[in-house]
Design a protein around this motif. Sequence first.
Motif, PDB file in Angstrom:
ATOM      1  N   GLN A  24       0.823  -1.351   0.026  1.00 23.13           N
ATOM      2  CA  GLN A  24       0.049  -0.093   0.172  1.00 23.13           C
ATOM      3  C   GLN A  24       0.767   1.189  -0.052  1.00 23.13           C
ATOM      4  O   GLN A  24       0.092   2.385  -0.367  1.00 23.13           O
ATOM      5  CB  GLN A  24      -1.008  -0.011   1.203  1.00 23.13           C
ATOM      6  CG  GLN A  24      -1.908  -1.288   1.265  1.00 23.13           C
ATOM      7  CD  GLN A  24      -2.643  -1.055   2.554  1.00 23.13           C
ATOM      8  OE1 GLN A  24      -3.437  -0.173   2.572  1.00 23.13           O
ATOM      9  NE2 GLN A  24      -2.355  -1.674   3.725  1.00 23.13           N
ATOM     10  N   GLY A  40       1.230   4.391  -2.469  1.00 21.11           N
ATOM     11  CA  GLY A  40       0.172   5.448  -2.460  1.00 21.11           C
ATOM     12  C   GLY A  40       0.000   6.376  -1.472  1.00 21.11           C
ATOM     13  O   GLY A  40      -1.064   7.180  -1.415  1.00 21.11           O
ATOM     14  N   MET A  71      -1.578  12.987  -6.492  1.00 16.85           N
ATOM     15  CA  MET A  71      -2.654  11.871  -6.301  1.00 16.85           C
ATOM     16  C   MET A  71      -4.023  12.524  -6.971  1.00 16.85           C
ATOM     17  O   MET A  71      -4.718  11.802  -7.322  1.00 16.85           O
ATOM     18  CB  MET A  71      -2.777  11.421  -5.114  1.00 16.85           C
ATOM     19  CG  MET A  71      -1.325  10.829  -4.676  1.00 16.85           C
ATOM     20  SD  MET A  71      -0.724   9.552  -5.665  1.00 16.85           S
ATOM     21  CE  MET A  71      -1.903   8.159  -5.384  1.00 16.85           C
ATOM     22  N   PRO A 110      -7.024  -0.731  -1.487  1.00 19.41           N
ATOM     23  CA  PRO A 110      -6.924  -0.908  -2.718  1.00 19.41           C
ATOM     24  C   PRO A 110      -7.861  -2.162  -3.242  1.00 19.41           C
ATOM     25  O   PRO A 110      -7.753  -3.138  -2.469  1.00 19.41           O
ATOM     26  CB  PRO A 110      -5.529  -1.203  -3.155  1.00 19.41           C
ATOM     27  CG  PRO A 110      -4.664  -0.650  -2.038  1.00 19.41           C
ATOM     28  CD  PRO A 110      -5.636  -1.071  -0.869  1.00 19.41           C
ATOM     29  N   GLU A 126      -5.837  -4.442  -8.003  1.00 20.26           N
ATOM     30  CA  GLU A 126      -4.744  -3.440  -7.458  1.00 20.26           C
ATOM     31  C   GLU A 126      -3.595  -3.956  -6.685  1.00 20.26           C
ATOM     32  O   GLU A 126      -2.444  -3.722  -6.938  1.00 20.26           O
ATOM     33  CB  GLU A 126      -5.571  -2.149  -7.036  1.00 20.26           C
ATOM     34  CG  GLU A 126      -6.250  -1.134  -8.051  1.00 20.26           C
ATOM     35  CD  GLU A 126      -6.612   0.059  -7.356  1.00 20.26           C
ATOM     36  OE1 GLU A 126      -5.880   0.585  -6.775  1.00 20.26           O
ATOM     37  OE2 GLU A 126      -7.683   0.398  -7.325  1.00 20.26           O
ATOM     38  N   SER A 148       0.555  -5.071  -7.254  1.00 21.60           N
ATOM     39  CA  SER A 148       1.582  -4.569  -6.519  1.00 21.60           C
ATOM     40  C   SER A 148       2.555  -5.784  -5.814  1.00 21.60           C
ATOM     41  O   SER A 148       3.483  -5.348  -5.244  1.00 21.60           O
ATOM     42  CB  SER A 148       0.873  -3.870  -5.217  1.00 21.60           C
ATOM     43  OG  SER A 148       0.083  -2.757  -5.728  1.00 21.60           O
TER      44      SER A 148
END
Length: 553
Positions: free
Chosen positions: A87, A90, A119, A219, A223, A227
């Motif tokens: 995470q 982000g 963002m 997410p 997503e 990652s």
Amino acid sequence: MGDIMGQTFSPGTVAEVIYQGGDIITMNCAAPTAEALAVKDGRILAVGSKEEVLKTRGNTTRIVDLGGKALLPGFLDAHSHFNNALQIVGWANVSPPPVGPVTDIPGLIATVKAHADRMKPEKGEWIIAYGYDANELHEKRDVTINDLDPVFPDNPVMLIHVSNHGAVLNSAGLAKADVTEKTETPAGGIIARLPGSNRPAGLLMETAFLPIFADMPQPAEEEKFASFKQAQLEYARNGYTTIQEGATNYADFVTIRKAAEKNLLFLDLVVLPMVTDLRQFSGENLDPAYRHRLKLGGVKLFGDGSPQGKTAYWSKPLLTRGPGGELAWCGEPTFPYETFAKMVAAVYATGARIYCHCNGDGAIDNLIKAFDEIGVKADQDRRDVVVHSQFVRDDQLDRYVEIGLTPSFFTNHVFFWGDIHVQNTGEERASFISPMAASKARGIRFSNHTDFSVTPLDPFMTIWTAITRQTRSGRVLGPDQCVDVLTALRALTLDAAWQYREEKTKGSLEACKLADLVIIDKNPLKVKPDDVRNLKVVETIKEGRSVYRREEQ
């Protein structure tokens, strides 16, 4: 038949790769160094003298000249939070140097705003930052809603505390979390209030933060899947071949298991289910072999909070006020003892191993008492882990020996917060933090960890803090607890493997073990102590396959 380090091999067996031309540190006490190492089918075929190992060479064997670099067992991550790596890309980094750029509140606000500008979150969407540490702000105070609200009126903001045990929220964030002036502070929690009022100031810690943490924006599953490669690469670039997700709720475990079944894991991942989700995990085998590189290693319990956040549980008061201005503050356990003891007993009844987060000696007292009530003894060889085990007392180490507890220390704390600990607890208590030397003298096996994302994944920083115990100010905190480089390396290799019950397959370079390897630019046993932190991983190899190679600088 040839004989190498007590292992035999058939003369007809041909190696796929042979490493030579550098310093090979085996972590095997019987033969600590070697001239060459051969790999076949993901395992170490032979290790020893160049003459003996080259007997496994065939026409197809690839010879790798280390060029004077060092070859070691791949590092085992004894405690971190893999989910954070999924995470963190982000989130804004508001850590103080050397991890991030923030030194004061205006700089923190500017960093978060620049992140939000990049963002471009929708109105009402969370803006999240990590690494928040009021101890290192120039103002020496916590950020409040008065700092955040003028800049972020339309979006909830969450500054995750560097301990991962709390956060500062703005008014929009507090409203979204339904924390108001009428909200009572829960037992084991902190809700900071604005002076002269009951209005929440922004800081929430421990049990006041846990429900918000559990409900944090996540997410989408796809997503997260996307990652997984980059998250693992963060570990691989630091030489880790076995990694950990150190406090996992069931929903996150389901996502991780799906990713594993999709063969998205190229490193071994050990997951520790949270005790609060124990019923949901009841159908799972809590200590199995790896499946698709994933295994459940035990159950995670919490005894207290963080010492740098003053939410650990000590047996004696701090010298400074508590996080809410409390006098004679000892901190609090996460759960009342009766509840905690029932949790320990419930996990013990499943046969699973216990990984219990305990920072303060008061929390450790509770854990020892709970084990005594069950009747756990060292000869059971359970290898229950006291995660962090930072402010353990000397007498408690004797109890570790009797019960069979094994600590996973966190020596990075000495550098990042050692000076703060001296202010809060006094010289004597602070100097015994993460007492590796005292543990080694008792024959206690221990690991060391980064608690990522609390501190960086860099293993050389972790080794350096274990051997020098230098704080940010440059003082040596508890010089009698410094250990040698080899002991610090064992805490990331063979002893960490032992904690995982994987010492037969990992942690040292011996024939038949997995070819989990790391190549380092220099031999850590041959550089000056202060140069250890500057070492670099050149290549990381998981079961004979290169998973990270550093680009030439």
